[in-house]
Structure formats: structure tokens, C-alpha cells
Motif scaffolding. Structure first.
Motif, PDB file in Angstrom:
ATOM      1  N   TRP A  44      12.780   1.464 -10.098  1.00 14.28           N
ATOM      2  CA  TRP A  44      11.844   0.553 -10.012  1.00 14.28           C
ATOM      3  C   TRP A  44      10.381   1.363  -9.436  1.00 14.28           C
ATOM      4  CZ3 TRP A  44      14.239  -3.564  -6.055  1.00 14.28           C
ATOM      5  CH2 TRP A  44      15.309  -4.042  -6.725  1.00 14.28           C
ATOM      6  N   ASP A  46       6.792   1.609  -7.556  1.00 14.62           N
ATOM      7  CA  ASP A  46       6.675   1.518  -6.180  1.00 14.62           C
ATOM      8  C   ASP A  46       6.349  -0.025  -5.591  1.00 14.62           C
ATOM      9  OD1 ASP A  46       7.365   3.924  -5.675  1.00 14.62           O
ATOM     10  OD2 ASP A  46       5.226   4.691  -5.592  1.00 14.62           O
ATOM     11  N   SER A  47       5.389  -0.411  -6.507  1.00 19.31           N
ATOM     12  CA  SER A  47       5.114  -2.123  -6.306  1.00 19.31           C
ATOM     13  C   SER A  47       6.062  -2.936  -6.322  1.00 19.31           C
ATOM     14  CB  SER A  47       4.026  -2.416  -7.666  1.00 19.31           C
ATOM     15  OG  SER A  47       4.803  -2.135  -8.999  1.00 19.31           O
ATOM     16  N   HIS A  49       9.144  -2.246  -4.626  1.00 17.30           N
ATOM     17  CA  HIS A  49       9.453  -1.796  -3.493  1.00 17.30           C
ATOM     18  C   HIS A  49       8.625  -2.426  -2.676  1.00 17.30           C
ATOM     19  CE1 HIS A  49      13.091   0.571  -4.717  1.00 17.30           C
ATOM     20  NE2 HIS A  49      12.051   1.082  -5.401  1.00 17.30           N
ATOM     21  N   GLU A  50       7.340  -2.408  -2.492  1.00 15.76           N
ATOM     22  CA  GLU A  50       6.233  -2.775  -1.643  1.00 15.76           C
ATOM     23  C   GLU A  50       6.367  -4.328  -1.726  1.00 15.76           C
ATOM     24  OE1 GLU A  50       2.569  -1.380  -3.155  1.00 15.76           O
ATOM     25  OE2 GLU A  50       3.055   0.811  -2.688  1.00 15.76           O
ATOM     26  N   ALA A  52       8.963  -6.155  -2.233  1.00 16.62           N
ATOM     27  CA  ALA A  52      10.445  -6.409  -1.679  1.00 16.62           C
ATOM     28  C   ALA A  52      10.217  -6.218  -0.146  1.00 16.62           C
ATOM     29  CB  ALA A  52      11.356  -5.578  -2.204  1.00 16.62           C
ATOM     30  N   SER A  53       9.430  -5.195   0.273  1.00 20.65           N
ATOM     31  CA  SER A  53       9.390  -5.075   1.862  1.00 20.65           C
ATOM     32  C   SER A  53       8.659  -6.177   2.703  1.00 20.65           C
ATOM     33  CB  SER A  53       8.729  -3.705   2.073  1.00 20.65           C
ATOM     34  OG  SER A  53       7.337  -3.837   1.820  1.00 20.65           O
ATOM     35  N   VAL A  54       7.705  -6.837   1.840  1.00 25.96           N
ATOM     36  CA  VAL A  54       7.199  -8.109   2.670  1.00 25.96           C
ATOM     37  C   VAL A  54       7.933  -9.395   1.914  1.00 25.96           C
ATOM     38  CG1 VAL A  54       5.104  -6.609   3.085  1.00 25.96           C
ATOM     39  CG2 VAL A  54       5.194  -7.976   0.892  1.00 25.96           C
ATOM     40  N   ASN A  55       8.887  -9.340   1.459  1.00 22.06           N
ATOM     41  CA  ASN A  55       9.474 -10.529   0.922  1.00 22.06           C
ATOM     42  C   ASN A  55       8.718 -11.478  -0.117  1.00 22.06           C
ATOM     43  OD1 ASN A  55      11.860 -12.049   0.541  1.00 22.06           O
ATOM     44  ND2 ASN A  55      11.158 -13.472   2.267  1.00 22.06           N
ATOM     45  N   ASP A  56       7.878 -10.769  -0.926  1.00 20.60           N
ATOM     46  CA  ASP A  56       7.055 -11.134  -2.023  1.00 20.60           C
ATOM     47  C   ASP A  56       7.781 -11.320  -3.355  1.00 20.60           C
ATOM     48  OD1 ASP A  56       5.150 -12.134  -3.759  1.00 20.60           O
ATOM     49  OD2 ASP A  56       3.673 -10.392  -3.622  1.00 20.60           O
ATOM     50  N   MET A  60       7.431  -9.172  -6.750  1.00 19.59           N
ATOM     51  CA  MET A  60       8.683  -8.146  -7.160  1.00 19.59           C
ATOM     52  C   MET A  60       8.896  -8.567  -8.558  1.00 19.59           C
ATOM     53  SD  MET A  60      12.143  -7.308  -5.156  1.00 19.59           S
ATOM     54  CE  MET A  60      13.589  -6.724  -5.949  1.00 19.59           C
TER      55      MET A  60
END
Length: 105
Positions: A44, A46-47, A49-50, A52-56, A60
Motif C-alpha cells: 500500500w 503511504d497515502s 495508510h494516511e 485509513a488513519s483518519v478513517n477517510d 483510501m
């Protein structure tokens, strides 16, 4: 300090090995009958993962599908559907999401 004669892990070799095992991409058929693919979790960007980390979830989806995203969503598929694809992939690989060998239960 490193130990003498310790094996050095090389990302290029590890990536190539994953590609040869067929775990670099996850192909799947959408509800529209079209074929799509996303990278396996270890590939994946990095974008993704980023996002996913903010539930976007749509972010994702865009990060994982790239140029396929517009056709994917226009075909009646949803970004949230990708979680189903990843879950099925994990089960095929013998991994249960949310668990690891280090988890205490």
C-alpha cells in the motif's frame, strides 16, 4: 552494533519475493462484473495508510485503486467494499484481521 556475518535484508529482494508469491496485487471482480486490483497490504502506498488513519474511506479507495477509482465507483462499487476484499485476502493468507501472534487474548 551489528553482529559479524549477520544477513542483511534487502527490500528489493523482499519485494520481488512477494511479487513472485503473488501477494503484491489482489485482483477481484466488482459488482459491475469488471476486474479491478489493489496492491496487497504490504505494498500500500503511504497515502492509503494516511487515509485509513483518519478513517477517510473514499481517500483510501482512491489511493488503492488509482486510475481505476472513477470506473470502480461509477460501476456501483463503493470504497468501503475494499475492506471486504482485504478481509477475504487476509483469510486466504491465513491471517485474521485484528489478531497477531503477539496479541494477548
Amino acid at each position: 552494533m551489528s553482529k559479524p556475518n549477520k544477513k542483511v535484508l534487502r527490500l528489493s529482494t523482499l519485494r520481488q519475493s512477494a511479487e513472485e508469491r503473488g501477494t503484491a496485487d489482489i485482483p477481484f471482480e466488482g459488482v459491475d462484473g469488471e476486474m479491478y486490483s489493489i496492491p496487497g497490504p504490504q505494498f500500500w502506498p503511504d497515502s492509503a495508510h494516511e487515509a485509513a488513519s483518519v478513517n477517510d474511506v473514499p481517500g483510501m479507495g482512491r489511493a488503492l485503486l488509482g486510475e481505476q477509482y472513477d470506473a470502480f465507483t461509477k460501476g456501483g462499487n463503493r470504497s468501503a467494499d475494499l475492506a471486504l476484499v482485504v478481509e477475504a485476502y487476509a483469510e486466504e493468507q491465513g491471517v485474521t484481521l485484528g489478531e497477531s501472534e503477539g496479541s494477548q487474548g
